[in-house]
Each structure stands twice: as C-alpha cells, then as structure tokens.
Write a protein that holds these residues in place. Structure first.
Motif, PDB file in Angstrom:
ATOM      1  N   ARG A 166      12.112   5.287 -15.862  1.00 37.39           N
ATOM      2  CA  ARG A 166      12.228   5.436 -14.403  1.00 37.39           C
ATOM      3  C   ARG A 166      10.852   5.478 -13.736  1.00 37.39           C
ATOM      4  O   ARG A 166      10.650   4.870 -12.675  1.00 37.39           O
ATOM      5  N   LEU A 167       9.907   6.187 -14.342  1.00 37.03           N
ATOM      6  CA  LEU A 167       8.556   6.233 -13.781  1.00 37.03           C
ATOM      7  C   LEU A 167       7.914   4.853 -13.786  1.00 37.03           C
ATOM      8  O   LEU A 167       7.248   4.462 -12.820  1.00 37.03           O
ATOM      9  N   LEU A 168       8.101   4.113 -14.863  1.00 32.99           N
ATOM     10  CA  LEU A 168       7.488   2.790 -14.981  1.00 32.99           C
ATOM     11  C   LEU A 168       8.034   1.808 -13.956  1.00 32.99           C
ATOM     12  O   LEU A 168       7.358   0.842 -13.600  1.00 32.99           O
ATOM     13  N   ASN A 169       9.246   2.045 -13.490  1.00 28.38           N
ATOM     14  CA  ASN A 169       9.912   1.060 -12.642  1.00 28.38           C
ATOM     15  C   ASN A 169      10.247   1.574 -11.245  1.00 28.38           C
ATOM     16  O   ASN A 169      11.120   1.017 -10.572  1.00 28.38           O
ATOM     17  N   ASP A 170       9.538   2.633 -10.794  1.00 32.32           N
ATOM     18  CA  ASP A 170       9.732   3.181  -9.450  1.00 32.32           C
ATOM     19  C   ASP A 170      11.196   3.558  -9.219  1.00 32.32           C
ATOM     20  O   ASP A 170      11.763   3.282  -8.162  1.00 32.32           O
ATOM     21  N   LEU A 171      11.806   4.182 -10.248  1.00 36.03           N
ATOM     22  CA  LEU A 171      13.196   4.612 -10.154  1.00 36.03           C
ATOM     23  C   LEU A 171      13.338   6.128 -10.274  1.00 36.03           C
ATOM     24  O   LEU A 171      14.455   6.643 -10.288  1.00 36.03           O
ATOM     25  N   TYR A 172      12.209   6.844 -10.395  1.00 34.56           N
ATOM     26  CA  TYR A 172      12.281   8.287 -10.585  1.00 34.56           C
ATOM     27  C   TYR A 172      12.715   8.962  -9.282  1.00 34.56           C
ATOM     28  O   TYR A 172      12.280   8.539  -8.196  1.00 34.56           O
ATOM     29  N   PRO A 173      13.616   9.962  -9.336  1.00 35.39           N
ATOM     30  CA  PRO A 173      14.108  10.638 -10.533  1.00 35.39           C
ATOM     31  C   PRO A 173      15.478  10.172 -11.023  1.00 35.39           C
ATOM     32  O   PRO A 173      15.841  10.479 -12.150  1.00 35.39           O
TER      33      PRO A 173
ATOM     34  N   ALA B 139       2.361  26.050 -14.912  1.00 38.89           N
ATOM     35  CA  ALA B 139       1.850  25.660 -13.594  1.00 38.89           C
ATOM     36  C   ALA B 139       1.571  24.164 -13.595  1.00 38.89           C
ATOM     37  O   ALA B 139       0.994  23.639 -14.556  1.00 38.89           O
ATOM     38  N   ALA B 140       1.980  23.487 -12.546  1.00 40.72           N
ATOM     39  CA  ALA B 140       1.752  22.034 -12.446  1.00 40.72           C
ATOM     40  C   ALA B 140       0.276  21.764 -12.253  1.00 40.72           C
ATOM     41  O   ALA B 140      -0.406  22.450 -11.494  1.00 40.72           O
ATOM     42  N   GLN B 141      -0.235  20.751 -12.952  1.00 40.36           N
ATOM     43  CA  GLN B 141      -1.620  20.337 -12.834  1.00 40.36           C
ATOM     44  C   GLN B 141      -1.714  19.079 -11.976  1.00 40.36           C
ATOM     45  O   GLN B 141      -0.839  18.212 -12.053  1.00 40.36           O
ATOM     46  N   PRO B 142      -2.768  18.926 -11.142  1.00 41.72           N
ATOM     47  CA  PRO B 142      -2.928  17.697 -10.370  1.00 41.72           C
ATOM     48  C   PRO B 142      -3.051  16.497 -11.304  1.00 41.72           C
ATOM     49  O   PRO B 142      -3.784  16.537 -12.279  1.00 41.72           O
ATOM     50  N   VAL B 143      -2.297  15.460 -11.017  1.00 42.10           N
ATOM     51  CA  VAL B 143      -2.351  14.258 -11.832  1.00 42.10           C
ATOM     52  C   VAL B 143      -2.415  13.051 -10.917  1.00 42.10           C
ATOM     53  O   VAL B 143      -2.172  13.138  -9.726  1.00 42.10           O
ATOM     54  N   GLY B 144      -2.717  11.909 -11.519  1.00 39.43           N
ATOM     55  CA  GLY B 144      -2.600  10.677 -10.770  1.00 39.43           C
ATOM     56  C   GLY B 144      -3.895  10.223 -10.142  1.00 39.43           C
ATOM     57  O   GLY B 144      -4.960  10.802 -10.303  1.00 39.43           O
ATOM     58  N   TYR B 145      -3.765   9.164  -9.403  1.00 41.43           N
ATOM     59  CA  TYR B 145      -4.855   8.443  -8.780  1.00 41.43           C
ATOM     60  C   TYR B 145      -5.635   9.356  -7.846  1.00 41.43           C
ATOM     61  O   TYR B 145      -5.101   9.873  -6.869  1.00 41.43           O
ATOM     62  N   HIS B 146      -6.922   9.555  -8.154  1.00 39.26           N
ATOM     63  CA  HIS B 146      -7.766  10.465  -7.378  1.00 39.26           C
ATOM     64  C   HIS B 146      -7.138  11.854  -7.296  1.00 39.26           C
ATOM     65  O   HIS B 146      -7.339  12.571  -6.343  1.00 39.26           O
ATOM     66  N   GLY B 147      -6.374  12.232  -8.317  1.00 32.31           N
ATOM     67  CA  GLY B 147      -5.579  13.450  -8.239  1.00 32.31           C
ATOM     68  C   GLY B 147      -6.362  14.734  -8.395  1.00 32.31           C
ATOM     69  O   GLY B 147      -5.882  15.780  -8.011  1.00 32.31           O
ATOM     70  N   LEU B 148      -7.584  14.679  -8.967  1.00 33.47           N
ATOM     71  CA  LEU B 148      -8.283  15.926  -9.242  1.00 33.47           C
ATOM     72  C   LEU B 148      -8.572  16.694  -7.962  1.00 33.47           C
ATOM     73  O   LEU B 148      -8.436  17.905  -7.893  1.00 33.47           O
TER      74      LEU B 148
ATOM     75  N   MET C 248       0.836  -1.194   0.000  1.00 31.99           N
ATOM     76  CA  MET C 248       0.000   0.000   0.000  1.00 31.99           C
ATOM     77  C   MET C 248       0.874   1.250   0.000  1.00 31.99           C
ATOM     78  O   MET C 248       0.614   2.222  -0.738  1.00 31.99           O
ATOM     79  N   ILE C 249       1.930   1.253   0.800  1.00 30.22           N
ATOM     80  CA  ILE C 249       2.849   2.389   0.846  1.00 30.22           C
ATOM     81  C   ILE C 249       3.633   2.477  -0.455  1.00 30.22           C
ATOM     82  O   ILE C 249       3.894   3.570  -0.969  1.00 30.22           O
ATOM     83  N   GLN C 250       4.006   1.343  -1.013  1.00 31.76           N
ATOM     84  CA  GLN C 250       4.756   1.344  -2.272  1.00 31.76           C
ATOM     85  C   GLN C 250       3.922   1.951  -3.399  1.00 31.76           C
ATOM     86  O   GLN C 250       4.440   2.703  -4.236  1.00 31.76           O
ATOM     87  N   VAL C 251       2.629   1.647  -3.433  1.00 29.80           N
ATOM     88  CA  VAL C 251       1.762   2.210  -4.462  1.00 29.80           C
ATOM     89  C   VAL C 251       1.684   3.726  -4.321  1.00 29.80           C
ATOM     90  O   VAL C 251       1.758   4.461  -5.319  1.00 29.80           O
ATOM     91  N   VAL C 252       1.563   4.213  -3.102  1.00 31.00           N
ATOM     92  CA  VAL C 252       1.490   5.659  -2.898  1.00 31.00           C
ATOM     93  C   VAL C 252       2.788   6.321  -3.343  1.00 31.00           C
ATOM     94  O   VAL C 252       2.781   7.420  -3.912  1.00 31.00           O
ATOM     95  N   ARG C 253       3.938   5.641  -3.142  1.00 32.26           N
ATOM     96  CA  ARG C 253       5.206   6.191  -3.613  1.00 32.26           C
ATOM     97  C   ARG C 253       5.240   6.268  -5.143  1.00 32.26           C
ATOM     98  O   ARG C 253       5.719   7.241  -5.732  1.00 32.26           O
ATOM     99  N   VAL C 254       4.712   5.230  -5.789  1.00 34.67           N
ATOM    100  CA  VAL C 254       4.629   5.239  -7.255  1.00 34.67           C
ATOM    101  C   VAL C 254       3.789   6.417  -7.732  1.00 34.67           C
ATOM    102  O   VAL C 254       4.143   7.110  -8.697  1.00 34.67           O
ATOM    103  N   LEU C 255       2.684   6.678  -7.054  1.00 34.88           N
ATOM    104  CA  LEU C 255       1.818   7.789  -7.425  1.00 34.88           C
ATOM    105  C   LEU C 255       2.484   9.132  -7.143  1.00 34.88           C
ATOM    106  O   LEU C 255       2.337  10.092  -7.912  1.00 34.88           O
ATOM    107  N   LYS C 256       3.229   9.198  -6.053  1.00 36.32           N
ATOM    108  CA  LYS C 256       3.955  10.433  -5.724  1.00 36.32           C
ATOM    109  C   LYS C 256       4.996  10.721  -6.795  1.00 36.32           C
ATOM    110  O   LYS C 256       5.245  11.886  -7.137  1.00 36.32           O
ATOM    111  N   ASN C 257       5.621   9.677  -7.349  1.00 38.22           N
ATOM    112  CA  ASN C 257       6.566   9.884  -8.437  1.00 38.22           C
ATOM    113  C   ASN C 257       5.896  10.579  -9.620  1.00 38.22           C
ATOM    114  O   ASN C 257       6.500  11.429 -10.281  1.00 38.22           O
ATOM    115  N   GLN C 258       4.642  10.199  -9.894  1.00 37.02           N
ATOM    116  CA  GLN C 258       3.909  10.829 -10.982  1.00 37.02           C
ATOM    117  C   GLN C 258       3.727  12.326 -10.722  1.00 37.02           C
ATOM    118  O   GLN C 258       3.911  13.161 -11.614  1.00 37.02           O
TER     119      GLN C 258
END
Length: 483
Positions: A462-469, A228-237, A204-214
């Motif tokens: 890197r994003l696909l493999n949880d290696l960002y940045p 300006a950065a736009q909200p993105v990602g899971y439930h990001g709106l 569960m924590i790993q998934v949130v880290r993946v989303l934070k990378n986005q």
C-alpha cells in the motif's frame, strides 16, 4: 545620538562592506547575499566531491541516464536554465532528495521506490531545482555568516552554534531541508517548472501525499509498538516539509493556471518500467538485513543482533540498537595498521586506556576486545578478516549502564563470521516487480506471495502504491510489489 544607534550604524556599515542585496533570479525579490554566483558554483563542486565519498552512487547507468534526462527537462524550464545541472541517484534506501549550490541534485533510490510516475519524479527534481534557482543555500549561508560576524550563537537543529564549523551546518541543511517557508517556495517553483516542461504540476501535491503516507505509517507503527514516533521521510529530520494543506495548494495553484487545459504528461508506465527490478531496501553492495541478521556477500561476513533490536545500515557504519534506543553498538570497516595484532590495534586506538582485555579466535578470525573506562564505559572490539579490520564500539546513554547490555554487545561481536555457501541467497536484495492487476485481485492476495509477515507485506504494498492505509487497486492498474 545614543550608543545603541552608533552600534546599529556600525553594524550596517560592516554588513554593507561584506555583502549586500541581490535580485533573486527565481523570485524577483531582493535577497541579502554574501556570495557571488562563481563562489556558489565552487561551493557546489566542493560539496559534490564530499557527497561522492559519503554516499554510494547507484550502479545502474540506464536509470542514472533516465533521471538525468528528466531532471534536465525540468531544469531547462527553470529560472536558471544556463547552469550545468547534475542529477544523481544515490544507492541507499533512504527516503530523501537534496540539492547542493550550483545545480548538483541527488535523489535516493529509496524515495524513487515510492514514486508512481515520471511526473512525480520530475516534481521531486523540480523541487530541488527550486532550491537551486532560489539560491536557498546561499541565502542561508549569508544569514549564518552575518550572525557569525555579530558573534551571536545561532542554533540549527540540535544546538550547533555559530562558533561551530559553518560548513558542517550548511551540509546538514543541504541534506535535511531549509525550513517550512523555503520548502514551500521550492514546491511552488518546482510546480511552475513542471508546467513549463509539460508535466502535470499537480504531481507536486501527489508527491507530498506519498510522503505524508510515510509519516502516517511510522506513527501508526510506533503506536502499535508503544513507542514514540520518529520523524521520517523527505527532509523529515527538521519536520518542515508541509502536508497537503492550503498553503501548498496556494503555491501550486499558479502552476496549474499556467498549465491551463493543455495536455500535461504523467508518464506512469514509462517510470514504472524504468524502476522495474530496482533493489528495494538494502542493496548487495551495502549488505542486506534479514530479520535480526546482516549479510554482506562482497565482504563475506554475517552477524546477528539480539531479538527486538533495530538495525541501521548506513554507508559509513552498521549500527544495532536496543528497542528503547538507550544502547548502541556500531561496526565499521577500518584500515589495518602494519603488523599490529588486534589487541595492539585496540591499545593504540584507545591510548592504552583499556581494561578487561580479551583475545580469542572465532570461525578462524582473530578477535580482540576490551572496555574503555569512563562515564559511561564503552565496549570495543576489532575483528581481523583477511586484509580487513572491523571495529566495534558499544555504548549506552541515559541511565543505562554498560554492565546491563554488555553481554548483548559481546553476543553481537561473537556472531561475526564468514558466510556459508548456503547463505549467499540471503545477501541478495529484494527487488521491485511491476505487475498488472487482474479483475478481483486485492492487496492481500499480492501480499501472500511476498516473504515476511503478511501484515508487513500488505502495508508495504500500500505504501509503495499510494494506497495506504486501506486502498485497493483497480483492474488494469500497474502495481509495485517486492520479490
């Protein structure tokens, strides 16, 4: 007794007659609800039919069966195991998942591309099961209904009031999140269900880290482009899904204790095998973006947008927009009406309010266009191709004027044409390929083998493999690349 006290007593009596408190099956707490479980199931079934019309189902039956199997394993370990759960993969590149009342759960193909294991897939599905078991949609509906009875204006998102259709408000919440507290509660419940089902709850924590990378990537890209950065990602709106913070660790902690020292499954190789070959980004059935052009093999057309414009590919429409997002032109497939010519079609659709009319042929297709007067004015056009009609609407907002971008709108409209045989390859999607890293191989080396700018390929890997940045894979790791 004051008039204020009488009003409160009347309100309490009214609310008591309309609904009441019920014990939440997941939390054990008392919740104010105005809906029976049967009504909840009926609501879920109703919305599932609407979702089926709005979102394309991913056509890979084998992957659908795999997701259903993982989801059911988690759901059987939940606080409402007797519900009949339906897990569906949606064929869009969106990074999202959502749940309807009664056990209808959806995950977008785009989110699955960024997950790295079966446990992470189970974490996403478990989070959504948590929304169902905690009856978040029912609780939200009950609260909204209560405010509606009082005649108060409640704003959800961007100014949707109680007088608006509550069904639409709820539909938005299903897809876009329930607020920080409910999201955290769903994380904690999902982690508990993971542990009960034999999965590693720290996923569960790993998934949130993946989303934070986005989110980090979107912010970095916006800064690089001066936007300006736009909200993105899971439930990001609604920007409510929490980062890997102390509150998240606290809600996941009990699940880790529940797991104890037992062997908890991760299933990385099993998951990667399941998504190997899955389209990345656009799919052939929805059309594929390539640079500033768009290709749709099944419908046999292509069109091009001006340099610097963005392209949004949605199930219901294709939208091009300027870099400052002050001008948009949308195109959608519409129903032809009898023997109407394109010009007659536009006049009927605009109620005759059409100026600067023009009809012409391009690439063997009939086209009509004109301007709908107003403040601001809009450019409209329709293109007939075989038995299909494509409607274009160009609009501006803010201080922009139609005149300032109308030439570009017409450039887009005039670029619409059937595809050539040598363009069919551009209408085929990129796909995920899973490769094993050899000693000494780096992200940069894998990026050189991809099409597109090298910097974009490096960031994508890197994003696909949880290696960002800046991460690098280790020898023996399984790596997702795009080909």
């Amino acid at each position: 007794m004051s008039l204020r006290s009488i009003g409160i007593l009347a309100l309490l009596a009214l609310l008591s007659a309309l609904g009441g408190c019920a014990t939440n099956p997941a939390t054990g707490k008392s919740d104010f609800v105005m809906m029976s479980e049967q009504s909840e199931l009926e609501m879920g079934q109703k919305y599932s039919q609407e979702i089926a019309q709005q979102y394309p189902r991913y056509a890979d039956g084998k992957l659908q069966a795999y997701v259903q199997q993982v989801g059911e394993r988690v759901a059987r370990a939940s606080d409402r195991p007797n519900l009949q759960y339906h897990f569906t993969v949606i064929d869009t590149p969106d990074i999202n998942a959502f749940a309807l009342p009664g056990g209808y759960i959806y995950i977008h193909r785009g989110l699955m591309a960024y997950l790295g294991s079966e446990a992470e897939l189970a974490a996403v599905l478990g989070h959504e099961v948590g929304h169902v078991t905690a009856r978040h949609s029912v609780r939200q509906q009950s609260q909204s209904s209560a405010w509606g009875i009082l005649g108060q204006a409640v704003a959800i998102g961007t100014g949707v009031g109680a007088a608006a259709d509550l069904t639409n408000v709820l539909g938005t919440a299903f897809v876009r999140g329930y607020g920080r507290d409910m999201e955290l509660e769903a994380d904690g419940l999902g982690a508990k269900y993971l542990a009960r089902a034999g999965y590693d709850p720290t996923a569960m924590i790993q998934v949130v880290r993946v989303l934070k990378n986005q989110e980090d990537f979107a912010r970095d890209e916006a800064a690089r482009k001066g936007q300006a950065a736009q909200p993105v990602g899971y439930h990001g709106l609604f920007d409510t899904h929490p980062d890997n913070d102390q509150r998240l660790k606290q809600v996941v902690g009990p699940a880790q204790a529940l797991a104890g020292n037992g062997q908890q499954e991760v299933g990385a190789e099993r998951y990667l095998k399941a998504i190997d070959g899955m389209p990345f980004g656009d799919s052939a059935s929805s059309g594929v973006r390539r640079g500033q052009s768009f290709y749709h093999s099944e419908l046999d057309f292509t069109l091009t947008y001006p340099a610097g414009w963005g392209i949004l590919n949605q199930p219901s429409a294709l939208v091009g927009f300027t870099a400052d997002q002050q001008a948009y032109i949308g195109m959608k497939l519409v129903q032809r009406e009898g023997q109407l010519t394109p010009a007659e079609y536009l006049r009927k659709g605009t109620g005759g309010r059409l100026s600067n009319e023009e009809s012409f042929q391009q690439a063997g297709l009939q086209v009509a266009t004109g301007v709908v007067p107003g403040s601001p004015a809009r450019r409209v056009a329709v293109v007939y191709q075989k038995d299909r009609a494509y409607l274009f609407v160009g609009a501006v907002k803010g201080r922009a004027s139609l005149e300032s971008v109308d030439d570009q709108f017409m450039q887009v409209i005039r670029s619409f044409r059937p595809m050539r045989a040598d363009e069919q390859k551009y209408a085929q999607p990129r796909r995920i390929a899973v490769v094993q890293v050899k000693s000494g191989q780096t992200v940069e080396q894998f990026a050189k083998a991809e099409s597109g700018p090298e910097t974009d390929s490096i960031n994508r890997i890197r994003l696909l493999n949880d290696l960002y940045p800046t991460g690098q894979p280790k020898a023996g790791d399984w790596l997702k690349v795009v080909r």
